[in-house]
Design an enzyme around this catalytic site. Structure first.
Site, PDB file in Angstrom:
ATOM      1  N   SER A 289      69.335  85.978   5.796  1.00 11.88           N
ATOM      2  CA  SER A 289      68.643  87.139   6.352  1.00 11.88           C
ATOM      3  C   SER A 289      68.948  87.321   7.826  1.00 11.88           C
ATOM      4  CB  SER A 289      67.136  86.975   6.171  1.00 11.88           C
ATOM      5  OG  SER A 289      66.707  87.725   5.070  1.00 11.88           O
TER       6      SER A 289
ATOM      7  N   ARG B 108      55.246  85.545  11.179  1.00 11.61           N
ATOM      8  CA  ARG B 108      56.670  85.317  11.476  1.00 11.61           C
ATOM      9  C   ARG B 108      56.894  84.607  12.816  1.00 11.61           C
ATOM     10  NH1 ARG B 108      60.174  88.537  12.000  1.00 11.61           N
ATOM     11  NH2 ARG B 108      61.807  87.480  10.813  1.00 11.61           N
TER      12      ARG B 108
ATOM     13  N   CYS C  45      42.002  80.027  14.576  1.00 16.27           N
ATOM     14  CA  CYS C  45      41.685  78.723  15.155  1.00 16.27           C
ATOM     15  C   CYS C  45      42.904  77.831  15.234  1.00 16.27           C
ATOM     16  CB  CYS C  45      40.624  78.061  14.297  1.00 16.27           C
ATOM     17  SG  CYS C  45      39.156  79.047  14.242  1.00 16.27           S
TER      18      CYS C  45
ATOM     19  N   TYR D 299      57.981  91.861   5.960  1.00 15.51           N
ATOM     20  CA  TYR D 299      57.542  90.463   5.948  1.00 15.51           C
ATOM     21  C   TYR D 299      56.329  90.194   6.845  1.00 15.51           C
ATOM     22  CZ  TYR D 299      62.051  90.005   3.629  1.00 15.51           C
ATOM     23  OH  TYR D 299      63.109  90.168   2.761  1.00 15.51           O
TER      24      TYR D 299
HETATM   25  N1  LLP Z   1      67.885  89.567  -2.043  1.00 12.68           N
HETATM   26  C1  LLP Z   1      67.524  88.278  -2.163  1.00 12.68           C
HETATM   27  C2  LLP Z   1      67.979  87.511  -3.312  1.00 12.68           C
HETATM   28  C3  LLP Z   1      66.699  87.694  -1.189  1.00 12.68           C
HETATM   29  O1  LLP Z   1      66.362  86.423  -1.318  1.00 12.68           O
HETATM   30  C4  LLP Z   1      66.275  88.471  -0.090  1.00 12.68           C
HETATM   31  C5  LLP Z   1      65.405  87.895   0.921  1.00 12.68           C
HETATM   32  C6  LLP Z   1      66.674  89.812  -0.007  1.00 12.68           C
HETATM   33  C7  LLP Z   1      67.492  90.328  -1.002  1.00 12.68           C
HETATM   34  C8  LLP Z   1      66.243  90.719   1.111  1.00 12.68           C
HETATM   35  O2  LLP Z   1      66.622  90.253   2.358  1.00 12.68           O
HETATM   36  P1  LLP Z   1      66.432  91.200   3.648  1.00 12.68           P
HETATM   37  O3  LLP Z   1      67.403  92.343   3.512  1.00 12.68           O
HETATM   38  O4  LLP Z   1      65.050  91.701   3.655  1.00 12.68           O
HETATM   39  O5  LLP Z   1      66.744  90.295   4.778  1.00 12.68           O
HETATM   40  N2  LLP Z   1      60.389  85.977   5.184  1.00 12.68           N
HETATM   41  C9  LLP Z   1      61.623  85.986   5.928  1.00 12.68           C
HETATM   42  C10 LLP Z   1      62.732  86.595   5.139  1.00 12.68           C
HETATM   43  C11 LLP Z   1      62.925  85.944   3.805  1.00 12.68           C
HETATM   44  C12 LLP Z   1      63.922  86.638   2.996  1.00 12.68           C
HETATM   45  C13 LLP Z   1      63.973  86.103   1.610  1.00 12.68           C
HETATM   46  N3  LLP Z   1      64.931  86.732   0.796  1.00 12.68           N
HETATM   47  C14 LLP Z   1      61.411  86.727   7.238  1.00 12.68           C
HETATM   48  O6  LLP Z   1      60.294  87.138   7.498  1.00 12.68           O
HETATM   49  O7  LLP Z   1      62.336  86.863   8.022  1.00 12.68           O
END
Ligand code: LLP
Length: 430
Positions: free
Chosen positions: A202, A326, A357, A387
């Protein structure tokens, strides 16, 4: 933009009016922005030769957003039964949905099969058995992609070409597991092998990491053809397209990224002597992230003198790590401004913190805010569309904020604010 009163407006709505109507904190989505990014991705990747763009629902999901992205011509990638339920409730046809998950339950698999989900991405040998079993029972032939690990891990600017096998996702090409998965699928009449899936990571800012991944996927595709007589019709390269959170973040333009990735894949397929499969992508953050803003109300302002005589002012807001984990989880950086008014105050070294807290409950670690910030002021944190709500919690029994769409001066509830009653309803003794 700011209006004539100096207050921040999102989708033509004054942030003070948003808070007056829906309470603070609040997530605001600029609907036109989200829709145009979704269309932009569709156009850019289609022009670059890709067949399908799915919106990665994990970034943020509600029925309204599912409708926006499908109206823009995108499919939707879901990663759980819950996400699938939302998308189905939004009326998205099954064949436009792709399902992920490294540990899909039988109930999730059955829901996906009966909903006619177009693609299921398989992630383990256990799942192949489970899925074939369920599909067989239901008399369905399910199209599947095999999620492969190609040993390339992409980070923002650099990529580390390492055999990154030590993680839970995917089946390893190097170890032979991926080839074995394809072999097993070919023997199961309830499963139809459609192709491969490879997601690099990502917040990727350029196409560099895709070179090595594309080369390895192409070589694997060729070996499947030569050794098993199996054709990879589809190649899904996942999401991960990065966005700017703070000055200095400089992701490649969407269209340029699309051109570069697709041409790299074509070149590597040519090199390997195979036909380029149909390409699919799954951006999440880059579609919904920049469209979202969180508005908080300042509750306390506390200057702290640091060892070297420098003063850092802790500005506490009415949310925190429950609505944006995040910063605490990834050390993420955000841009924040005084939103409810203009100020001529001197810049003041500030840290925006939440009300939880924990000392790690930080929203924006280092920033400059005007020295005259006082309780009651509103702050806006940018690019929180992805996210934040989707990873939010009720830590300290804080109700989760509303998600409001703003468009041309009007507002619509995307998700209503939780109430303490909502939370108490889970406790039979309360
Ligand atoms: N496809 C798959 C198989 C994935 O695992 C993910 C993200 C995406 C697509 C979409 O990725 P994006 O385009 O949104 O970067 N919680 C973390 C990001 C975790 C992403 C997990 N997988 C954050 O807040 O940065």
């Amino acid at each position: 933009m700011r209006n004539s009163a100096g207050a921040l407006e999102i989708g033509g709505v004054d942030c003070r009016d948003l808070v007056a109507r829906y309470q603070s904190p609040i997530y605001v989505l600029d609907e036109a922005d989200a829709r145009s990014r979704a269309r932009g991705f569709r156009d850019a990747y289609e022009s670059a030769g890709a067949a399908t763009v799915y919106y990665a629902a994990k970034a943020f999901l509600a029925t309204a957003v599912a409708k926006w992205v499908t109206e823009a011509g995108l499919g939707i990638d879901v990663a759980s039964g819950g996400e699938l339920e939302v998308v189905l409730r939004a009326g998205v046809p099954g064949d436009q949905i792709l399902m992920h998950g490294n540990n899909k339950s039988m109930a999730e698999i059955e829901l996906a099969l009966t909903a006619g989900v177009g693609r299921i991405v398989v992630d383990s040998f256990d799942e192949i058995v489970r899925l074939a079993d369920a599909a067989g029972r239901l008399g369905i032939v399910q199209q599947v992609l095999v999620r492969v690990t190609v040993g390339v891990e992409a980070h923002t600017h650099e990529f580390i070409a390492t055999a990154h096998e030590d993680q839970k996702f995917g089946l390893s090409v190097a170890s032979g597991d991926a080839a074995e998965a394809v072999r097993r699928i070919a023997k199961l009449p309830a499963l139809a092998f459609a192709g491969l899936h490879s997601h690099l990571g990502s917040q990727i800012f350029d196409a560099a990491g895709f070179n090595e991944a594309a080369a390895r996927v192409a070589a694997f595709t060729r070996s499947l053809r030569d050794e098993q007589g199996v054709i990879v019709r589809e190649l899904n390269l996942g999401g991960g397209m990065g966005i700017a959170y703070v000055d200095g973040d400089d992701p490649l333009d969407v269209a340029e990224m699309a051109r570069q990735i697709c041409s790299v894949v074509r070149a590597e397929c040519d090199q390997a002597g195979i036909e380029t499969p149909e390409l699919a992508f799954e951006p999440g953050r880059a579609i919904i992230g920049p469209a979202g803003v969180t508005i908080y109300e300042v509750g306390t302002v506390k200057p702290i003198e640091l060892d070297d005589g420098i003063v850092r002012t802790y500005i506490s807001v009415d949310g925190g790590m429950s609505d944006n984990i995040r910063t605490a989880l990834y050390g993420a950086q955000y841009s924040v401004v005084l939103a409810s008014r203009l100020s001529a105050g001197e810049p003041m070294l500030s840290r925006v913190v939440g009300k939880h807290c924990e000392s790690g409950d930080i929203v924006v670690r280092d920033t400059w805010l005007p020295a005259d910030v006082v309780p009651g002021d509103l702050l806006a944190v940018a690019a929180t569309g992805a996210y934040c709500r989707s990873m939010s919690s009720n830590y300290n029994y804080l109700p989760r904020p509303a998600v409001i769409a703003a468009h041309a001066g009007n507002t619509a509830v995307v998700l209503r604010r939780e109430t303490t009653e909502d939370l108490l309803a889970l406790d039979p003794g309360a």
